[in-house]
Design an enzyme around this catalytic site. Sequence first.
Site, PDB file in Angstrom:
ATOM      1  N   HIS A 132      34.060  34.473  22.356  1.00 34.23           N
ATOM      2  CA  HIS A 132      33.007  35.289  22.992  1.00 34.23           C
ATOM      3  C   HIS A 132      31.906  35.600  21.978  1.00 34.23           C
ATOM      4  O   HIS A 132      30.711  35.577  22.298  1.00 34.23           O
ATOM      5  CB  HIS A 132      33.563  36.631  23.473  1.00 34.23           C
ATOM      6  CG  HIS A 132      34.574  36.537  24.570  1.00 34.23           C
ATOM      7  ND1 HIS A 132      35.876  36.925  24.419  1.00 34.23           N
ATOM      8  CD2 HIS A 132      34.452  36.113  25.861  1.00 34.23           C
ATOM      9  CE1 HIS A 132      36.527  36.766  25.550  1.00 34.23           C
ATOM     10  NE2 HIS A 132      35.693  36.263  26.440  1.00 34.23           N
ATOM     11  N   GLN A 186      38.662  37.287  41.263  1.00 32.26           N
ATOM     12  CA  GLN A 186      38.976  35.949  40.764  1.00 32.26           C
ATOM     13  C   GLN A 186      40.441  35.792  40.361  1.00 32.26           C
ATOM     14  O   GLN A 186      40.829  34.757  39.825  1.00 32.26           O
ATOM     15  CB  GLN A 186      38.048  35.558  39.620  1.00 32.26           C
ATOM     16  CG  GLN A 186      38.241  36.294  38.304  1.00 32.26           C
ATOM     17  CD  GLN A 186      37.159  35.924  37.298  1.00 32.26           C
ATOM     18  OE1 GLN A 186      36.021  36.372  37.393  1.00 32.26           O
ATOM     19  NE2 GLN A 186      37.498  35.072  36.346  1.00 32.26           N
TER      20      GLN A 186
HETATM   21  O1  PAF Z   1      35.066  33.485  31.900  1.00 34.39           O
HETATM   22  C1  PAF Z   1      35.194  34.679  32.234  1.00 34.39           C
HETATM   23  O2  PAF Z   1      35.521  35.546  31.417  1.00 34.39           O
HETATM   24  C2  PAF Z   1      34.978  35.077  33.679  1.00 34.39           C
HETATM   25  O3  PAF Z   1      35.407  34.094  34.547  1.00 34.39           O
HETATM   26  C3  PAF Z   1      33.515  35.476  33.976  1.00 34.39           C
HETATM   27  C4  PAF Z   1      32.573  34.313  33.817  1.00 34.39           C
HETATM   28  C5  PAF Z   1      33.106  36.622  33.089  1.00 34.39           C
HETATM   29  C6  PAF Z   1      33.402  35.957  35.427  1.00 34.39           C
HETATM   30  O4  PAF Z   1      34.229  37.042  35.672  1.00 34.39           O
END
Ligand code: PAF
Length: 280
Positions: free
Chosen positions: A39, A63
């Site tokens: 990140h 998700q």
């Molecule tokens: O990759 C992630 O951490 C997630 O899928 C995202 C893109 C932040 C969407 O919730």
Amino acid sequence: MTPQIIRTKAELRALVNGWKRAGERVGVVPTMGALHEGHLSLVQAAQDACDRVIVTIFVNPKQFNNPSDLDSYPRTEEDDARKLARFDVDVVYVPGVDQVYPEGFATTVSVSGLTDVLCGAHRPGHFDGVATVVTKLFTQTGADQAFFGEKDFQQLQVVKRLAADLDIPVEVIGCPTIREEDGLAMSSRNLLISDRARIKAPALHEALSEMAAGLRAGGTATDLRQKAEAKILAAGFTEVEYLDLRACDDLSLLDTPSREARLLVAAWLAGVRLIDNIAV
Ligand code: PAF
């Protein structure tokens, strides 16, 4: 300096409007927190390219197709803010669920085709959740550029597609996967791997690299897949969900890298689902 934390879309919008009026270029790094060096490399890329940087932290319930996966997802907000302090991040946007999915929310963004395969075939609804939340984060932040890791290669393609299809004026930028020294791709999920299982984890990247070398030497995916899967299972993984060679642009299945291609894998290690991919 510890970045400013904003929790409402109204406050965020007011701030971003001011930046835009001043002609500043805004970058966003969408995350679900539990930040790691992968990140942080996206944050660095955003900082290099943009005048203003927003990092979003939102564990998106839509998700997760498995409720226990949502419950066990690491939440480390204070630690995340501390890690971001060494960067020039203007805002960490940490919306509550009501800011993203207010009462009565009834819209789903669904990208067809790209999401039928790989993770999409194994995690029903996952990419609808990703596409919906990313669309919201794009519109709420008004970002000019958005930075995503290539580690989630299918997600990156889905996000590029939705931004283009919905005319969202954001440039989606893919950044290279960051790995541990032993090759394991960095992921927030790595926090869930036990110490005993962690020793076995590098086999995933090793198997991918060996298979990629075999493909470059003229082999076919059909011939090479079995050996690679056997290596992953012999290392202690319990299941290989998929191990595919796919075209980068439309993720269609290939047997040889006749066009720009990626080798993508998902496998289970001691109850943790790991994904990885490499360019061929
Ligand atoms: O990759 C992630 O951490 C997630 O899928 C995202 C893109 C932040 C969407 O919730």
